[in-house]
Motif scaffolding. Structure first.
Motif, short mmCIF file in Angstrom:
data_model
loop_
_atom_site.label_atom_id
_atom_site.label_comp_id
_atom_site.label_asym_id
_atom_site.label_seq_id
_atom_site.Cartn_x
_atom_site.Cartn_y
_atom_site.Cartn_z
N UNK A 120 -10.96 -1.66 4.11
CA UNK A 120 -9.60 -2.62 4.50
C UNK A 120 -8.43 -1.84 4.71
N UNK A 121 -8.68 -0.69 5.37
CA UNK A 121 -7.53 0.10 5.68
C UNK A 121 -6.41 -0.90 6.65
N UNK A 122 -7.06 -1.28 7.68
CA UNK A 122 -6.19 -1.93 8.62
C UNK A 122 -5.47 -3.32 7.93
N UNK A 171 -0.10 -4.57 2.98
CA UNK A 171 0.15 -4.19 1.69
C UNK A 171 1.17 -2.95 1.63
N UNK A 172 1.15 -2.26 2.57
CA UNK A 172 1.85 -1.05 2.79
C UNK A 172 2.90 -1.01 4.23
N UNK A 173 3.98 -0.97 3.97
CA UNK A 173 4.92 -1.27 4.95
C UNK A 173 5.62 -0.08 5.38
N UNK A 174 4.86 1.31 5.10
CA UNK A 174 5.29 2.61 5.52
C UNK A 174 4.84 2.72 7.21
#
Length: 238
Positions: free
Chosen positions: A86-88, A94-97
């Motif tokens: 579920x990286x994409x 979940x990750x806004x970096x």
């Protein structure tokens, strides 16, 4: 493929040297008004043009093919990692970096591969030219003159390298701002229904224009830096 590029670079250098010598011979025959030698030199020049054209285009093809292979392998690796588990989803929600994954996986990869392949040819060709030039000078003038020239090239190279240090940082910032500008545009398309419902078009317009103005300001600053570096480079290196 790297062997083909190396051989093409050698053939290109040999062709450049031959072209210079033949052009000098043609100019000499024009000055001396020797029609026979002029026709001979001109025929040699015209007969060599097809071979030189083949060498130039083989070099272009090999560099382009190297870029395509590099981009293919790198893209496959990155997409395998991006679509693993579920990286994409994590990157998007979940990750806004990393807000511009599409930019990184498309445009940035293309530019990176192009830069790497150009780096190979841009390093090998000048080094080969220097070796040939030093050899010819050593043969004709001895080792003192080439030694002085090599020292000058070394110190001027160190000087220019130090001046070019901000280039990497400015390039990274440009790509980051390009990604942000692309992201705010894609966000407008993705959330167009909600924006239209809440009449947020003016707010989105301000956001897009602010991102665009930041990008333009940085690109103008980068352009001024490149112009200044070009002036110094022309005076020192050429």
């Amino acid at each position: 493929l790297l062997v083909v590029i190396a051989l093409s670079l050698i053939a290109r250098s040999v062709s450049d040297i031959w072209m210079i010598q033949n052009a000098t011979a043609i100019e000499s025959t024009i000055i001396t008004m020797n029609k026979t030698q002029f026709r001979t030199a001109l025929v040699k020049y015209l007969s060599a043009l097809p071979a030189i054209a083949v060498v130039n285009n083989v070099l272009k093809w090999s560099i382009g093919e190297l870029k395509l292979r590099f981009r293919t392998n790198l893209s496959q690796y990155l997409y395998n990692e991006y679509l693993k588990g579920f990286t994409y989803y994590k990157m998007s929600n979940l990750d806004n970096r990393i807000a511009n994954a599409d930019q990184l996986l498309t445009t940035d990869i293309d530019k990176f591969c192009e830069s790497v392949t150009d780096l190979y040819s841009n390093i090998c060709k000048p080094l080969l030219d220097i070796v040939i030039y030093v050899y010819r000078l050593t043969t004709n003038l001895g080792g003192t003159t080439p030694g002085i020239l090599l020292l000058y090239l070394f110190f001027s190279g160190v000087f220019l390298t130090n001046l070019r240090k901000p280039t990497g940082r400015l390039t990274v910032m440009e790509q980051k701002l390009e990604g942000e500008f692309r992201y705010v545009n894609s966000r407008l398309i993705t959330n167009s229904e909600e924006i239209a419902f809440y009449k947020g078009n003016n707010r989105e317009k301000l956001t897009i224009l602010a991102s665009f103005n930041k990008l333009v300001s940085h690109m103008r600053k980068f352009l001024e830096f490149r112009v200044g570096m070009g002036i110094v480079d022309n005076m020192v290196a050429k």
